[in-house]
Design an enzyme around this catalytic site. Structure first.
Site, mmCIF file in Angstrom:
data_model
loop_
_atom_site.group_PDB
_atom_site.id
_atom_site.type_symbol
_atom_site.label_atom_id
_atom_site.label_comp_id
_atom_site.label_asym_id
_atom_site.label_seq_id
_atom_site.Cartn_x
_atom_site.Cartn_y
_atom_site.Cartn_z
ATOM 1 C CB SER A 84 -6.226 -5.236 0.668
ATOM 2 O OG SER A 84 -6.894 -6.187 -0.140
ATOM 3 C CB CYS A 115 -11.523 -3.532 1.009
ATOM 4 S SG CYS A 115 -10.644 -4.773 1.946
HETATM 5 N N1 DGL Z 1 -10.679 -7.334 -1.285
HETATM 6 C C1 DGL Z 1 -10.759 -7.570 0.093
HETATM 7 C C2 DGL Z 1 -12.128 -7.785 0.654
HETATM 8 O O1 DGL Z 1 -13.091 -7.421 0.031
HETATM 9 C C3 DGL Z 1 -9.618 -7.942 0.928
HETATM 10 C C4 DGL Z 1 -8.852 -9.126 0.582
HETATM 11 C C5 DGL Z 1 -7.623 -9.215 1.443
HETATM 12 O O2 DGL Z 1 -6.767 -8.350 1.315
HETATM 13 O O3 DGL Z 1 -7.529 -10.164 2.223
HETATM 14 O O4 DGL Z 1 -12.265 -8.310 1.723
#
Ligand code: DGL
Length: 268
Positions: free
Chosen positions: A9, A71
Site C-alpha cells: 500500500s 503487505c
Molecule cells: N504495509 C501494510 C501491511 O503490511 C499496510 C499498511 C496500510 O496500508 O494500512 O499491512
C-alpha cells in the site's frame, strides 16, 4: 535471473525489498507503492481486494516472474484472488504469530497490525490453529502508517502515538511483539525506546524472502545474469519522495544497484 514484483500500500514493503536485496541482490525488482491510497488498513475488504488485484496484474503485465505481496493487509484480503488470477508464483506475508508463540517464554504475545488484518478471516483462522495456552494481545496501529509514509518514523509524534498503542501490550506483560504490518519494522528504534531491549520483536521478512528464493528455484529465469540487478520504484503518489524515503529507511546500499523511480501510470 528473475524480475520480481514487490507490492505494498505504500513504503512498508521496502522492509521486505531491503531483505530481498540482501539475500538475492542478483535479481531485478519492481517495487510498487500505492501511497496515494495508503493506509489500506482502514479500508473495506472489497476495496483492498480489488485494488491489490489490479496492481498485481499491473506488475505481472510488466513481465514479473514472481510477485511478493509485501503487505499483511493485502495478503489477508486478496492473496487467493491474486493467485487464481495470475499464473506466476505469488508470495504473501502474514503476522508471525506462530513463531512468536514458540519464542515467547511467558506465553504473552503482543500483535501490532492494521485493523483490516486483525479482523480478517485469514488472520483469525491462523490464530485458531495455535495452542490455546498463549495469550495474544491484539492492537490495531491506527495512524502509524501515515506517519511512516510521511517520513516521520522517528518523530516525537510517532513515539507518542506508538506509546498509546503499545500500552495494553505492555500492561499485559508481553515478552514478544509481532510486527504484523510491513511498515512497522521501520518503528524498531521507537519500539525499543518504549519497550526496552529485552522484548523479542518478530518480523517475518527473512522468512518471506526465503520463501521467494524457494519459489524462484521452481521457475525458468530468462533475464541476463548480473551481480547486482536493477531496482525500479513506482509510486502512485510521488516518485521522488518514494526514492528518498527508500534511501532513508533501507539499510541496503541502493548505490550498488541501478535505481530509477517513476510515477504509476495505470493506463500502461
Ligand atoms: N504495509 C501494510 C501491511 O503490511 C499496510 C499498511 C496500510 O496500508 O494500512 O499491512
Amino acid at each position: 535471473m528473475a524480475l520480481i514484483g514487490v507490492f505494498d500500500s505504500g513504503v512498508g514493503g521496502l522492509s521486505i525489498l531491503d531483505e530481498a536485496l540482501r539475500q538475492l541482490p542478483q535479481h531485478s525488482y519492481i517495487y510498487l507503492a500505492d501511497s496515494a491510497n495508503a493506509p489500506y488498513g482502514e479500508k473495506s475488504s472489497d476495496w483492498i481486494a480489488a485494488r491489490s488485484l489490479t496492481l498485481c496484474k499491473h506488475l505481472a503485465g510488466k513481465g514479473c516472474d514472481a510477485i511478493v505481496v509485501a503487505c499483511n493487509t493485502a495478503t489477508a484480503q486478496a492473496i487467493q484472488q491474486i493467485r487464481s488470477a495470475l499464473d506466476i508464483p505469488i508470495i504473501g506475508v502474514e503476522p508471525g504469530i506462530k513463531p512468536a508463540s514458540m519464542q515467547s517464554q511467558n506465553n504473552i504475545v503482543g500483535v501490532l497490525a492494521t485493523e483490516a488484518t486483525l479482523k480478517s478471516d485469514k488472520f483469525n483462522a491462523l490464530l485458531a490453529t495455535l495452542p490455546k495456552g498463549c495469550q495474544f494481545v491484539k492492537q490495531a496501529g491506527a495512524g502509524l502508517v501515515p506517519l511512516i509514509e510521511s517520513g516521520k518514523a522517528d518523530s516525537e509524534e510517532t513515539l507518542e502515538l506508538l506509546a498509546n498503542h503499545l500500552e495494553p501490550i505492555q500492561i499485559a506483560g508481553a515478552d514478544t511483539l509481532v510486527l504484523g504490518c510491513t511498515h512497522f519494522p521501520f518503528l524498531r528504534k521507537a519500539i525499543r525506546k518504549l519497550l526496552g531491549e529485552s522484548i523479542t520483536l518478530i518480523d517475518t521478512s527473512d522468512a518471506v524472502v526465503r520463501q521467494l528464493k524457494r519459489q524462484l528455484e521452481t521457475i525458468e529465469q530468462t533475464h541476463p545474469s548480473k551481480e547486482c540487478g536493477e531496482v525500479l520504484l513506482i509510486s502512485s503518489k510521488n516518485a521522488d519522495s518514494l526514492l528518498s524515503i527508500a534511501q532513508e529507511l533501507m539499510s541496503t546500499d541502493l548505490g550498488l544497484h541501478s535505481v530509477a523511480a517513476r510515477m504509476l501510470s495505470e493506463a500502461q
